[in-house]
Scaffold this motif. Structure first.
Motif, PDB file in Angstrom:
ATOM      1  N   UNK A   8     102.430  43.262 -39.745  1.00 27.68           N
ATOM      2  CA  UNK A   8     101.791  44.549 -40.024  1.00 27.68           C
ATOM      3  C   UNK A   8     100.666  44.770 -39.014  1.00 27.68           C
ATOM      4  N   UNK A   9     100.221  46.029 -38.909  1.00 24.11           N
ATOM      5  CA  UNK A   9      99.240  46.358 -37.878  1.00 24.11           C
ATOM      6  C   UNK A   9      98.124  47.237 -38.455  1.00 24.11           C
ATOM      7  N   UNK A  10      96.895  46.930 -38.030  1.00 27.46           N
ATOM      8  CA  UNK A  10      95.728  47.685 -38.463  1.00 27.46           C
ATOM      9  C   UNK A  10      94.801  47.902 -37.283  1.00 27.46           C
ATOM     10  N   UNK A  11      94.066  48.990 -37.322  1.00 27.03           N
ATOM     11  CA  UNK A  11      92.955  49.202 -36.397  1.00 27.03           C
ATOM     12  C   UNK A  11      91.691  48.839 -37.162  1.00 27.03           C
ATOM     13  N   UNK A  12      91.109  47.700 -36.824  1.00 27.09           N
ATOM     14  CA  UNK A  12      89.942  47.228 -37.581  1.00 27.09           C
ATOM     15  C   UNK A  12      88.627  47.693 -36.977  1.00 27.09           C
ATOM     16  N   UNK A  13      88.677  48.259 -35.755  1.00 29.75           N
ATOM     17  CA  UNK A  13      87.490  48.880 -35.161  1.00 29.75           C
ATOM     18  C   UNK A  13      87.908  50.138 -34.409  1.00 29.75           C
ATOM     19  N   UNK A  14      87.283  51.249 -34.760  1.00 27.28           N
ATOM     20  CA  UNK A  14      87.505  52.533 -34.106  1.00 27.28           C
ATOM     21  C   UNK A  14      86.169  53.237 -33.946  1.00 27.28           C
ATOM     22  N   UNK A  15      85.997  53.958 -32.852  1.00 27.68           N
ATOM     23  CA  UNK A  15      84.787  54.753 -32.692  1.00 27.68           C
ATOM     24  C   UNK A  15      84.939  55.769 -31.579  1.00 27.68           C
ATOM     25  N   UNK A  16      84.130  56.819 -31.656  1.00 30.26           N
ATOM     26  CA  UNK A  16      84.099  57.845 -30.616  1.00 30.26           C
ATOM     27  C   UNK A  16      82.765  58.576 -30.717  1.00 30.26           C
ATOM     28  N   UNK A  17      82.167  58.867 -29.567  1.00 32.70           N
ATOM     29  CA  UNK A  17      80.825  59.459 -29.544  1.00 32.70           C
ATOM     30  C   UNK A  17      80.857  60.952 -29.868  1.00 32.70           C
ATOM     31  N   UNK A  18      79.810  61.423 -30.525  1.00 32.97           N
ATOM     32  CA  UNK A  18      79.657  62.855 -30.790  1.00 32.97           C
ATOM     33  C   UNK A  18      78.723  63.515 -29.785  1.00 32.97           C
ATOM     34  N   UNK A  19      78.105  62.699 -28.916  1.00 29.74           N
ATOM     35  CA  UNK A  19      77.240  63.216 -27.858  1.00 29.74           C
ATOM     36  C   UNK A  19      77.008  62.105 -26.852  1.00 29.74           C
ATOM     37  N   UNK A  20      76.617  62.482 -25.625  1.00 29.86           N
ATOM     38  CA  UNK A  20      76.125  61.490 -24.672  1.00 29.86           C
ATOM     39  C   UNK A  20      74.619  61.636 -24.478  1.00 29.86           C
ATOM     40  N   UNK A  21      74.020  62.599 -25.161  1.00 25.46           N
ATOM     41  CA  UNK A  21      72.573  62.779 -25.085  1.00 25.46           C
ATOM     42  C   UNK A  21      71.874  61.707 -25.909  1.00 25.46           C
ATOM     43  N   UNK A  22      70.752  61.240 -25.405  1.00 25.10           N
ATOM     44  CA  UNK A  22      70.037  60.155 -26.051  1.00 25.10           C
ATOM     45  C   UNK A  22      69.147  60.682 -27.180  1.00 25.10           C
ATOM     46  N   UNK A  31      89.988  58.798 -19.671  1.00 24.37           N
ATOM     47  CA  UNK A  31      90.476  60.169 -19.763  1.00 24.37           C
ATOM     48  C   UNK A  31      89.883  60.817 -21.003  1.00 24.37           C
ATOM     49  N   UNK A  32      89.012  61.777 -20.811  1.00 19.47           N
ATOM     50  CA  UNK A  32      88.373  62.438 -21.954  1.00 19.47           C
ATOM     51  C   UNK A  32      89.330  63.480 -22.529  1.00 19.47           C
ATOM     52  N   UNK A  33      90.196  63.029 -23.394  1.00 19.10           N
ATOM     53  CA  UNK A  33      91.117  63.964 -24.036  1.00 19.10           C
ATOM     54  C   UNK A  33      90.379  64.872 -25.024  1.00 19.10           C
ATOM     55  N   UNK A  34      89.220  64.403 -25.481  1.00 16.79           N
ATOM     56  CA  UNK A  34      88.427  65.168 -26.448  1.00 16.79           C
ATOM     57  C   UNK A  34      86.982  65.173 -25.976  1.00 16.79           C
ATOM     58  N   UNK A  35      86.291  66.305 -26.061  1.00 15.69           N
ATOM     59  CA  UNK A  35      84.888  66.362 -25.624  1.00 15.69           C
ATOM     60  C   UNK A  35      84.024  65.409 -26.440  1.00 15.69           C
ATOM     61  N   UNK A  36      82.979  64.904 -25.821  1.00 11.96           N
ATOM     62  CA  UNK A  36      82.028  64.049 -26.517  1.00 11.96           C
ATOM     63  C   UNK A  36      80.982  64.935 -27.181  1.00 11.96           C
ATOM     64  N   UNK A  37      81.446  65.652 -28.186  1.00  8.73           N
ATOM     65  CA  UNK A  37      80.660  66.612 -28.967  1.00  8.73           C
ATOM     66  C   UNK A  37      81.023  66.409 -30.430  1.00  8.73           C
ATOM     67  N   UNK A  38      80.264  66.989 -31.362  1.00  9.20           N
ATOM     68  CA  UNK A  38      80.665  66.871 -32.765  1.00  9.20           C
ATOM     69  C   UNK A  38      82.077  67.378 -33.039  1.00  9.20           C
ATOM     70  N   UNK A  39      82.457  68.509 -32.456  1.00  9.78           N
ATOM     71  CA  UNK A  39      83.813  69.010 -32.671  1.00  9.78           C
ATOM     72  C   UNK A  39      84.842  68.138 -31.970  1.00  9.78           C
ATOM     73  N   UNK A  40      84.493  67.633 -30.780  1.00 14.73           N
ATOM     74  CA  UNK A  40      85.405  66.737 -30.083  1.00 14.73           C
ATOM     75  C   UNK A  40      85.650  65.454 -30.851  1.00 14.73           C
ATOM     76  N   UNK A  41      84.590  64.904 -31.449  1.00 14.12           N
ATOM     77  CA  UNK A  41      84.739  63.705 -32.276  1.00 14.12           C
ATOM     78  C   UNK A  41      85.663  63.982 -33.465  1.00 14.12           C
ATOM     79  N   UNK A  42      85.533  65.167 -34.045  1.00 14.60           N
ATOM     80  CA  UNK A  42      86.399  65.543 -35.163  1.00 14.60           C
ATOM     81  C   UNK A  42      87.859  65.614 -34.727  1.00 14.60           C
TER      82      UNK A  42
END
Length: 377
Positions: A245-259, A283-294
């Motif tokens: 069986x297979x699981x993703x035990x760690x996933x993450x994506x940024x909602x901004x690059x601003x500090x 490859x940024x398939x999704x913007x590093x923004x709140x909507x992109x993270x969604x």
């Protein structure tokens, strides 16, 4: 498909005054996740995360007491527990797998016995507290081995890596203790480089040939380092040949690059930031923004279900910014030989709450739509 969270730093956050909000109203984030159908809590465990002066290494101070307290709270809210053995006193990952201080004098045979003894003792203590473990990770991101140097895989310019025999002895010791004490727990081998079919084929073939007894292949997936969705899911499909069986035990994506901290105030840069985003080369398939993270979250979960992933866990979605919230103390950095770095939280832009601790759109996307996976114990 099931969903989970790793919130190992949760109590440290609360101790420093963290509060979480949904449209301005203070909420219990653990209850909010449960309302989304999230029902796995992954909790890391370090052997002795304290300096010789007794000062903690921080980053959740993930000793056994922290595990027991957090697991008890989680079970009271309906979570199933995933124990993440690091077999180290502090962070263990592909770039570092330090032997615990009190084990450092041991040779390989002694270390194998220590892994068995420590695993068994820990699991017996957890069982005595009435905590059930649905899943156990025997090591954390052990693509390059564990308990270095004795259990480290050795790279070669030509041909496969070597020293698998030592790693396998250590894994089998931990697994034997798990099967003895908690036979109903599902055991996970947790790797990264999750785009790399060559590495996975080498590694998992070695495990198969040696008869290593585990149930689940666990992946880390962060697109900055682990390729596109297409590359990742191609490897997932490739690894089905191993019959696990297979699981993703760690996933993450940024909602901004601003500090969240102005540079002149000091502090380490965020792991993913305005200065290094181009150098990461992903490859940024999704913007590093709140909507992109969604959108990232929605599409990743859609594909995970399509490709037969049993569960997906978001890593540290509550590790929000704070003046005293640190990835390490000075003592911790000495243990992992990374002295001199700033210590503040570098992960705050990967959370599911923003810098004001307000729930982000991706939180609502991280929601169970069906539950076709195996039900834990």
């Amino acid at each position: 498909m099931r969903l989970g969270i790793d919130v190992s730093t949760y109590f440290e956050e609360l101790e420093h005054g963290a509060k979480y909000y949904d449209r301005g109203k203070e909420v219990s984030p653990l209850d909010l996740f449960r309302a989304n159908g999230v029902d796995i809590m992954r909790i890391r465990l370090w052997v002795d995360p304290y300096g010789t002066n007794g000062k903690p290494y921080l980053a959740g101070n993930c000793d056994l007491d922290n595990f027991l307290k957090l697991a008890t709270l989680a079970e009271s809210k309906g979570y199933f527990i995933m124990l993440d053995f690091h077999y180290s006193d502090f962070w263990a990952d592909p770039g570092k797998q330090f032997i615990p201080k009190s084990w450092a004098h041991l040779d390989l045979d002694g270390l194998v016995q220590q892994v068995y003894d420590y695993t068994k003792k820990t699991l017996l203590t957890i069982a005595e507290k009435g905590i059930k473990l649905a899943y156990i990770q025997v090591g954390n991101e052990i693509t390059n081995g564990m308990l270095w140097p004795l259990g480290r895989l050795i790279e070669h310019k030509d041909g496969p890596r070597t020293n698998y025999n030592s790693l396998i002895k250590l894994l089998k010791a931990g697994i034997a203790a798990c099967r003895e004490v908690t036979p109903d727990s599902d055991l996970i081998l947790h790797l990264e480089k999750s785009y790399d079919q060559v590495i996975y084929n080498e590694y998992l073939t070695q495990m198969q040939q040696a008869g290593v007894d585990y149930d689940i292949i666990g992946y880390s997936y962060y697109p900055y380092w682990h390729g596109t969705f297409e590359q990742f899911y191609a490897n997932v499909d490739f690894c089905k040949k191993f019959g696990k069986r297979q699981m993703v035990v760690e996933l993450g994506y940024a909602f901004t690059v601003e500090d969240y901290m102005k540079r002149e105030h000091g502090g380490a840069q965020l792991i993913v930031n305005t200065d290094n985003i181009e150098d990461l080369g992903f490859t940024q398939e999704y913007p590093l923004t709140p909507e992109g993270q969604k959108f990232f979250t929605e599409e990743f979960l859609r594909l995970a279900e399509l490709h037969g992933i049993e569960a997906v866990c978001w890593w540290e979605p509550l590790w929000v910014a704070g003046e005293e919230i640190c990835w390490s103390s000075e003592e911790g950095m000495r243990y992992i030989h990374e002295e001199g770095k700033p210590t503040r939280n570098e992960w705050a832009n990967q959370c599911l709450f923003d810098y004001n601790c307000e729930k982000l759109p991706a939180f609502d996307a991280f929601k169970v739509k069906s539950n076709n996976g195996k039900k834990p114990i």
